[in-house]
Design an enzyme around this catalytic site. Structure first.
Site, PDB file in Angstrom:
ATOM      1  N   LYS A  13     -23.095   5.557  35.337  1.00  8.17           N
ATOM      2  CA  LYS A  13     -22.192   5.471  36.502  1.00  8.17           C
ATOM      3  C   LYS A  13     -22.976   5.182  37.785  1.00  8.17           C
ATOM      4  CE  LYS A  13     -20.739   9.742  35.887  1.00  8.17           C
ATOM      5  NZ  LYS A  13     -21.519  10.179  34.714  1.00  8.17           N
ATOM      6  N   ARG A  88     -13.218  14.729  38.077  1.00  7.23           N
ATOM      7  CA  ARG A  88     -13.765  15.239  36.817  1.00  7.23           C
ATOM      8  C   ARG A  88     -12.865  16.274  36.164  1.00  7.23           C
ATOM      9  NH1 ARG A  88     -19.717  14.365  38.143  1.00  7.23           N
ATOM     10  NH2 ARG A  88     -20.789  15.071  36.297  1.00  7.23           N
ATOM     11  N   ARG A 127     -35.094   9.967  32.642  1.00  9.76           N
ATOM     12  CA  ARG A 127     -34.768   9.445  33.976  1.00  9.76           C
ATOM     13  C   ARG A 127     -35.651  10.051  35.066  1.00  9.76           C
ATOM     14  NH1 ARG A 127     -28.709  10.391  35.810  1.00  9.76           N
ATOM     15  NH2 ARG A 127     -29.154  12.518  35.159  1.00  9.76           N
ATOM     16  N   ARG A 161     -34.663  15.397  37.974  1.00  7.85           N
ATOM     17  CA  ARG A 161     -33.640  16.394  38.293  1.00  7.85           C
ATOM     18  C   ARG A 161     -33.823  17.653  37.449  1.00  7.85           C
ATOM     19  NH1 ARG A 161     -27.989  13.073  38.258  1.00  7.85           N
ATOM     20  NH2 ARG A 161     -27.326  14.989  37.230  1.00  7.85           N
ATOM     21  N   ARG A 172     -23.624  19.927  30.089  1.00  8.91           N
ATOM     22  CA  ARG A 172     -22.906  18.919  30.890  1.00  8.91           C
ATOM     23  C   ARG A 172     -21.991  18.078  29.994  1.00  8.91           C
ATOM     24  NH1 ARG A 172     -28.080  16.461  33.582  1.00  8.91           N
ATOM     25  NH2 ARG A 172     -26.705  14.775  34.244  1.00  8.91           N
TER      26      ARG A 172
HETATM   27  P1  AP5 Z   1     -27.320   6.940  35.430  1.00  8.67           P
HETATM   28  O1  AP5 Z   1     -26.789   5.683  36.018  1.00  8.67           O
HETATM   29  O2  AP5 Z   1     -28.102   7.852  36.308  1.00  8.67           O
HETATM   30  O3  AP5 Z   1     -26.129   7.732  34.712  1.00  8.67           O
HETATM   31  P2  AP5 Z   1     -24.940   8.576  35.313  1.00  8.67           P
HETATM   32  O4  AP5 Z   1     -23.730   8.268  34.502  1.00  8.67           O
HETATM   33  O5  AP5 Z   1     -24.835   8.379  36.797  1.00  8.67           O
HETATM   34  O6  AP5 Z   1     -25.460  10.016  34.935  1.00  8.67           O
HETATM   35  P3  AP5 Z   1     -25.575  11.370  35.727  1.00  8.67           P
HETATM   36  O7  AP5 Z   1     -26.450  12.240  34.888  1.00  8.67           O
HETATM   37  O8  AP5 Z   1     -25.964  11.173  37.153  1.00  8.67           O
HETATM   38  O9  AP5 Z   1     -24.109  11.884  35.646  1.00  8.67           O
HETATM   39  P4  AP5 Z   1     -23.620  13.283  35.735  1.00  8.67           P
HETATM   40  O10 AP5 Z   1     -22.171  13.013  35.718  1.00  8.67           O
HETATM   41  O11 AP5 Z   1     -24.083  14.262  34.727  1.00  8.67           O
HETATM   42  O12 AP5 Z   1     -24.303  13.840  37.083  1.00  8.67           O
HETATM   43  P5  AP5 Z   1     -23.766  13.996  38.550  1.00  8.67           P
HETATM   44  O13 AP5 Z   1     -24.898  13.741  39.450  1.00  8.67           O
HETATM   45  O14 AP5 Z   1     -22.497  13.272  38.774  1.00  8.67           O
HETATM   46  O15 AP5 Z   1     -28.182   6.563  34.144  1.00  8.67           O
HETATM   47  C1  AP5 Z   1     -28.925   7.527  33.419  1.00  8.67           C
HETATM   48  C2  AP5 Z   1     -30.279   6.941  33.000  1.00  8.67           C
HETATM   49  O16 AP5 Z   1     -30.077   5.893  32.056  1.00  8.67           O
HETATM   50  C3  AP5 Z   1     -31.066   6.307  34.164  1.00  8.67           C
HETATM   51  O17 AP5 Z   1     -32.439   6.576  33.993  1.00  8.67           O
HETATM   52  C4  AP5 Z   1     -30.809   4.804  34.044  1.00  8.67           C
HETATM   53  O18 AP5 Z   1     -31.917   4.038  34.498  1.00  8.67           O
HETATM   54  C5  AP5 Z   1     -30.597   4.653  32.543  1.00  8.67           C
HETATM   55  N1  AP5 Z   1     -29.578   3.645  32.244  1.00  8.67           N
HETATM   56  C6  AP5 Z   1     -28.408   3.423  32.917  1.00  8.67           C
HETATM   57  N2  AP5 Z   1     -27.708   2.413  32.343  1.00  8.67           N
HETATM   58  C7  AP5 Z   1     -28.441   2.001  31.265  1.00  8.67           C
HETATM   59  C8  AP5 Z   1     -28.271   0.994  30.253  1.00  8.67           C
HETATM   60  N3  AP5 Z   1     -27.177   0.203  30.228  1.00  8.67           N
HETATM   61  N4  AP5 Z   1     -29.255   0.880  29.325  1.00  8.67           N
HETATM   62  C9  AP5 Z   1     -30.344   1.677  29.344  1.00  8.67           C
HETATM   63  N5  AP5 Z   1     -30.582   2.623  30.267  1.00  8.67           N
HETATM   64  C10 AP5 Z   1     -29.630   2.797  31.210  1.00  8.67           C
HETATM   65  O19 AP5 Z   1     -23.400  15.561  38.583  1.00  8.67           O
HETATM   66  C11 AP5 Z   1     -24.412  16.559  38.513  1.00  8.67           C
HETATM   67  C12 AP5 Z   1     -23.762  17.929  38.648  1.00  8.67           C
HETATM   68  O20 AP5 Z   1     -23.082  18.029  39.929  1.00  8.67           O
HETATM   69  C13 AP5 Z   1     -22.669  18.273  37.622  1.00  8.67           C
HETATM   70  O21 AP5 Z   1     -23.241  18.769  36.418  1.00  8.67           O
HETATM   71  C14 AP5 Z   1     -21.854  19.311  38.391  1.00  8.67           C
HETATM   72  O22 AP5 Z   1     -22.464  20.579  38.397  1.00  8.67           O
HETATM   73  C15 AP5 Z   1     -21.868  18.763  39.822  1.00  8.67           C
HETATM   74  N6  AP5 Z   1     -20.749  17.847  40.113  1.00  8.67           N
HETATM   75  C16 AP5 Z   1     -20.846  16.526  40.469  1.00  8.67           C
HETATM   76  N7  AP5 Z   1     -19.631  15.998  40.668  1.00  8.67           N
HETATM   77  C17 AP5 Z   1     -18.735  16.982  40.422  1.00  8.67           C
HETATM   78  C18 AP5 Z   1     -17.303  17.042  40.419  1.00  8.67           C
HETATM   79  N8  AP5 Z   1     -16.562  15.968  40.716  1.00  8.67           N
HETATM   80  N9  AP5 Z   1     -16.717  18.231  40.115  1.00  8.67           N
HETATM   81  C19 AP5 Z   1     -17.443  19.318  39.840  1.00  8.67           C
HETATM   82  N10 AP5 Z   1     -18.799  19.338  39.790  1.00  8.67           N
HETATM   83  C20 AP5 Z   1     -19.441  18.175  40.073  1.00  8.67           C
END
Ligand code: AP5
Length: 216
Positions: A13, A88, A127, A161, A172
């Site tokens: 994402k 979410r 990552r 992270r 997660r």
């Molecule tokens: P990346 O693009 O970073 O993936 P992502 O989907 O953004 O993954 P996240 O881990 O950031 O999502 P998340 O939902 O767990 O975390 P968030 O920060 O939102 O890609 C991942 C890796 O793969 C990278 O190294 C990239 O280079 C590689 N990659 C990407 N595409 C690729 C491809 N096609 N091929 C190969 N490699 C690839 O949330 C963190 C925490 O915040 C949550 O756990 C929660 O506690 C809180 N939080 C955030 N939002 C909310 C909400 N709305 N409600 C409640 N709590 C929330």
């Protein structure tokens, strides 16, 4: 145009939101990034969410919806946004409806990144990001061109992270299955969901998303 990128942790994402920002002049709104910034700055909010985030569970609906409202109110009414990691939960879906309606905005697309959950553990645990500008990298899939030097800003400091370890990633994933996957049918009923194969290369995924946006 306002869109949501939906998918489990590591689905890509953030990566795709970054590409869309560059290509379309849209603004990425990542609740995860905003919450991490609050943690890093050690604000009162950051202190409140730290333990929950580090465990891999979701923070409260109220906290994230407030962040979204603040961010949208900083943007012009015609500025298209990409919601990354929000909504979410079912409550967040309905809260977003109210937030958008009150600002005369409309959701155009929900793009579901369809992925193989087991492969994501490798994506996430490999990552890392530039400690200065935040550019994203990966041990296997995207190393800096010059080892140890950020391609974008030249910094030699990188970070990982705290919630990117295998145990927390599994929590997660569980949160995603239990609370986020159930929101898909709500958007499917509205006819705005497009499923994109998230297991291709970053470019292939990006091209598939571009094809969806080109339909407008
Ligand atoms: P990346 O693009 O970073 O993936 P992502 O989907 O953004 O993954 P996240 O881990 O950031 O999502 P998340 O939902 O767990 O975390 P968030 O920060 O939102 O890609 C991942 C890796 O793969 C990278 O190294 C990239 O280079 C590689 N990659 C990407 N595409 C690729 C491809 N096609 N091929 C190969 N490699 C690839 O949330 C963190 C925490 O915040 C949550 O756990 C929660 O506690 C809180 N939080 C955030 N939002 C909310 C909400 N709305 N409600 C409640 N709590 C929330």
């Amino acid at each position: 145009m306002d869109i949501i990128l939906l998918g489990p942790p590591g689905a890509g994402k953030g990566t795709q939101a970054g590409l869309l920002e560059g290509g379309h002049g849209m603004v990425q709104i990542s609740t995860g990034d905003m919450l991490r910034a609050a943690k890093t700055a050690n604000t009162e909010l950051g202190q409140r969410v730290k333990a929950v985030m580090d465990s891999g569970e979701l923070v409260s609906d109220e906290i994230v919806s407030n962040l979204i409202m603040e961010k949208l109110d900083d943007l012009g009414p015609d500025q298209g946004v990409i919601f990354d990691g929000y909504p979410r939960t079912e409550a967040q879906v309905y809260s977003l409806d109210e937030i958008l309606t009150a600002r005369n905005r409309k959701l155009h697309h929900v793009i579901e990144l369809a992925v193989d959950v087991e492969a994501l553990v490798e994506r996430i645990t490999g990552r890392f990001t530039c400690g200065n500008c935040g550019e994203g990298y990966h041990d296997t899939f995207k190393q800096p061109t010059k080892e140890g030097v950020c391609d974008v800003c030249g910094s030699t400091e990188f970070k990982r992270r705290p919630d990117d370890n295998e145990e927390t990633v599994r929590t997660r994933m569980g949160e995603y299955r239990a609370k986020t996957q159930p929101i898909l049918p709500i958007y499917e009923e509205r006819g705005i969901v497009t499923k994109v194969d998230g297991m291709g290369s970053m470019d292939a995924v990006s091209n598939a998303i571009e094809a969806v946006l080109a339909l407008d």
